[in-house]
Design a protein around this motif. Structure first.
Motif, PDB file in Angstrom:
ATOM      1  N   GLN A   1      38.371  40.608  40.261  1.00 38.38           N
ATOM      2  CA  GLN A   1      37.391  41.666  40.552  1.00 38.38           C
ATOM      3  C   GLN A   1      37.358  42.517  39.294  1.00 38.38           C
ATOM      4  O   GLN A   1      38.349  43.204  38.996  1.00 38.38           O
ATOM      5  CB  GLN A   1      37.843  42.504  41.744  1.00 38.38           C
ATOM      6  CG  GLN A   1      37.486  41.893  43.088  1.00 38.38           C
ATOM      7  CD  GLN A   1      37.728  42.851  44.237  1.00 38.38           C
ATOM      8  OE1 GLN A   1      38.831  43.364  44.383  1.00 38.38           O
ATOM      9  NE2 GLN A   1      36.713  43.084  45.046  1.00 38.38           N
ATOM     10  N   GLY A   2      36.284  42.432  38.527  1.00 41.58           N
ATOM     11  CA  GLY A   2      36.263  43.107  37.228  1.00 41.58           C
ATOM     12  C   GLY A   2      37.448  42.609  36.418  1.00 41.58           C
ATOM     13  O   GLY A   2      37.745  41.408  36.401  1.00 41.58           O
ATOM     14  N   PRO A   3      38.189  43.523  35.779  1.00 39.87           N
ATOM     15  CA  PRO A   3      39.336  43.091  34.967  1.00 39.87           C
ATOM     16  C   PRO A   3      40.605  42.858  35.796  1.00 39.87           C
ATOM     17  O   PRO A   3      41.645  42.520  35.231  1.00 39.87           O
ATOM     18  CB  PRO A   3      39.539  44.267  34.004  1.00 39.87           C
ATOM     19  CG  PRO A   3      39.034  45.447  34.756  1.00 39.87           C
ATOM     20  CD  PRO A   3      37.929  44.971  35.673  1.00 39.87           C
ATOM     21  N   LEU A   4      40.504  43.061  37.106  1.00 39.88           N
ATOM     22  CA  LEU A   4      41.705  42.910  37.941  1.00 39.88           C
ATOM     23  C   LEU A   4      41.859  41.466  38.392  1.00 39.88           C
ATOM     24  O   LEU A   4      40.924  40.889  38.956  1.00 39.88           O
ATOM     25  CB  LEU A   4      41.631  43.827  39.162  1.00 39.88           C
ATOM     26  CG  LEU A   4      41.427  45.311  38.854  1.00 39.88           C
ATOM     27  CD1 LEU A   4      41.311  46.114  40.139  1.00 39.88           C
ATOM     28  CD2 LEU A   4      42.594  45.829  37.999  1.00 39.88           C
ATOM     29  N   VAL A   5      43.017  40.910  38.135  1.00 35.87           N
ATOM     30  CA  VAL A   5      43.288  39.525  38.525  1.00 35.87           C
ATOM     31  C   VAL A   5      43.995  39.546  39.871  1.00 35.87           C
ATOM     32  O   VAL A   5      45.124  40.013  39.985  1.00 35.87           O
ATOM     33  CB  VAL A   5      44.166  38.823  37.473  1.00 35.87           C
ATOM     34  CG1 VAL A   5      44.339  37.345  37.830  1.00 35.87           C
ATOM     35  CG2 VAL A   5      43.561  38.969  36.079  1.00 35.87           C
ATOM     36  N   LEU A   6      43.298  39.049  40.904  1.00 33.49           N
ATOM     37  CA  LEU A   6      43.899  39.039  42.242  1.00 33.49           C
ATOM     38  C   LEU A   6      44.817  37.840  42.415  1.00 33.49           C
ATOM     39  O   LEU A   6      45.819  37.916  43.132  1.00 33.49           O
ATOM     40  CB  LEU A   6      42.811  38.999  43.316  1.00 33.49           C
ATOM     41  CG  LEU A   6      41.741  40.089  43.251  1.00 33.49           C
ATOM     42  CD1 LEU A   6      40.824  39.998  44.438  1.00 33.49           C
ATOM     43  CD2 LEU A   6      42.375  41.469  43.188  1.00 33.49           C
TER      44      LEU A   6
ATOM     45  N   CYS B   1      41.552  42.481  27.553  1.00 34.07           N
ATOM     46  CA  CYS B   1      41.048  43.555  28.437  1.00 34.07           C
ATOM     47  C   CYS B   1      41.463  43.333  29.889  1.00 34.07           C
ATOM     48  O   CYS B   1      41.248  44.228  30.728  1.00 34.07           O
ATOM     49  CB  CYS B   1      39.520  43.636  28.381  1.00 34.07           C
ATOM     50  SG  CYS B   1      38.876  43.932  26.732  1.00 34.07           S
ATOM     51  N   LEU B   2      42.022  42.167  30.216  1.00 40.46           N
ATOM     52  CA  LEU B   2      42.408  41.909  31.613  1.00 40.46           C
ATOM     53  C   LEU B   2      43.412  42.960  32.066  1.00 40.46           C
ATOM     54  O   LEU B   2      44.366  43.286  31.348  1.00 40.46           O
ATOM     55  CB  LEU B   2      43.023  40.508  31.745  1.00 40.46           C
ATOM     56  CG  LEU B   2      42.046  39.334  31.759  1.00 40.46           C
ATOM     57  CD1 LEU B   2      42.780  38.001  31.625  1.00 40.46           C
ATOM     58  CD2 LEU B   2      41.197  39.350  33.026  1.00 40.46           C
TER      59      LEU B   2
END
Ligand code: KG4
Ligand code: ZN
Length: 347
Positions: A29-34, A129-130
């Motif tokens: 989700q955007g730069p967020l890695v679930l 940027c992650l």
């Protein structure tokens, strides 16, 4: 399920990366890695000393569907929650790219959600940027992988100017080829990195190719040849000399990478340097780049080691930046391109 909700929630993207020898999937989700899963084929290709394209694509075909199921199960996400699908469209091995790209298109068609065809190089480029909330900042970016060595002026997401690249071997390729010469296993980068820790980087004088060329071009094939001519001069047994050879070779690569990156930051006036790609996992490169940026008063974003080598989170993040820019997806008629360049993607 750890999906962020609320007014600031970003679309849930399933990303697929099959450009070479890793089958990788991720939920971002955007730069967020679930969630992120990587099924490595390294053991499959190791007996051949490099990647065998047909073995790679057949293995992607076997591995990808169950890996997507595993990813969704582990994250507690159902296919109905997915809001976009992204897959690498190039550069890479044609037959490997086709597996992930076709699977991604089919999934987006079945779910009725947008499909994003992502440039693998843009994935690496933005991978530092992650995990960092906010828009992609301007930077002088070094991408060092097995297939590419690029210096890029990043003006923002999707806005790139290529400053320079390699004329011959990529930095990672040089690590792999020199490791092969030394009888070390594939991939050579991590092995050389480890052995070099015990060695003297000044033990052998090796060329710093193109360090004074005044541009942002690289060349590593001369260094590889210099190691080739050095080896017969080393008294047996070779094993005892490996740490010094590895440290000297590694230093020759890194000195050039760091010097040219600093010059790129100076030339562009960027205050942030980023480093990504498989070679960005190298301990000595991370140390030297950190020291150089400190001396020059520059900020440094090193790709976190888990996202240095090929992964799908970086592919998902590129799609997320396009969604954030209001893009609705790419046509399903789009082809893969094994020779895709970064500039052809930049808008
Ligand atoms: O980014 P990547 O996974 O694949 C490409 O897109 O090419 O990079 C793989 C490359 C290989 O050449 C590997 O030897 C190199 O990254 N590599 C390293 C290290 N870890 C991986 N090179 C130097 N030091 C490392 N620690
Ligand atoms: Zn890569």
């Amino acid at each position: 399920m750890n999906v962020r909700t609320g007014t600031d929630r970003m679309p849930l993207v399933l990303a697929i990366e099959t450009s070479c020898d890793e089958t990788a999937v991720a939920l971002v989700q955007g730069p967020l890695v679930l969630a992120s899963e990587i099924a490595s084929q390294i053991e499959l290709h190791r007996p051949y000393g490099g990647v065998v394209p047909e073995l790679a694509s057949r293995n992607h075909n076997l591995t990808l569907p169950p890996l997507v199921r595993l990813l969704l199960d582990r994250a507690g996400v159902g296919p109905q929650h997915l809001e976009a699908v992204a897959a690498t469209a190039g550069p890479g091995l044609a037959s490997s790219l086709l597996i992930g790209n076709t699977f991604g298109k089919a999934l987006s068609l079945a779910l009725g959600c947008p499909f994003f065809a992502v440039n693998h190089l843009e994935g690496h480029l933005l991978s530092p940027c992650l995990g960092r909330i906010g828009s992609v900042p301007p930077s002088a970016a070094l991408v060092v992988s097995g297939g590419h060595t690029l210096l890029v002026d990043v003006r923002g997401a999707g806005d790139y100017r290529l400053l320079g690249s390699t004329r011959d071997d990529a930095a990672g390729e040089a690590f792999d080829k020199v490791a092969k010469m030394l009888g070390l296993p594939y991939p050579g980068g991590p092995v050389i990195d480890r052995l070099a820790r015990e060695g003297n980087p000044a033990a052998y004088a090796l060329p710093r190719s193109m360090i004074g060329s005044g541009d942002f071009q690289f060349s590593f094939s001369g260094l590889k040849t210099a190691v080739h001519y050095l080896l017969p001069k080393i008294p047996p047994p070779m094993e005892g000399h490996l740490p010094d050879i590895c440290a000297s070779f590694q230093e020759a690569v890194i000195e050039v990478l760091v010097a040219k990156t600093m010059a790129a930051a100076r030339a562009t006036g960027r205050k942030l340097v980023t480093v990504s790609g498989g070679v960005s996992c190298n301990g000595r490169l991370r140390q030297s780049m950190t020291a150089a940026c400190e001396r020059a008063g520059l900020d440094l974003w090193l790709c976190s080691p888990g996202y240095g080598t090929d992964n799908a989170a970086m592919i998902g993040f590129v799609a997320a930046t396009r969604l954030a820019a209001g893009r609705s997806g790419d046509p399903l008629e789009g082809d893969i391109d094994p020779n895709l360049r970064l500039e052809s993607w930049a808008g």
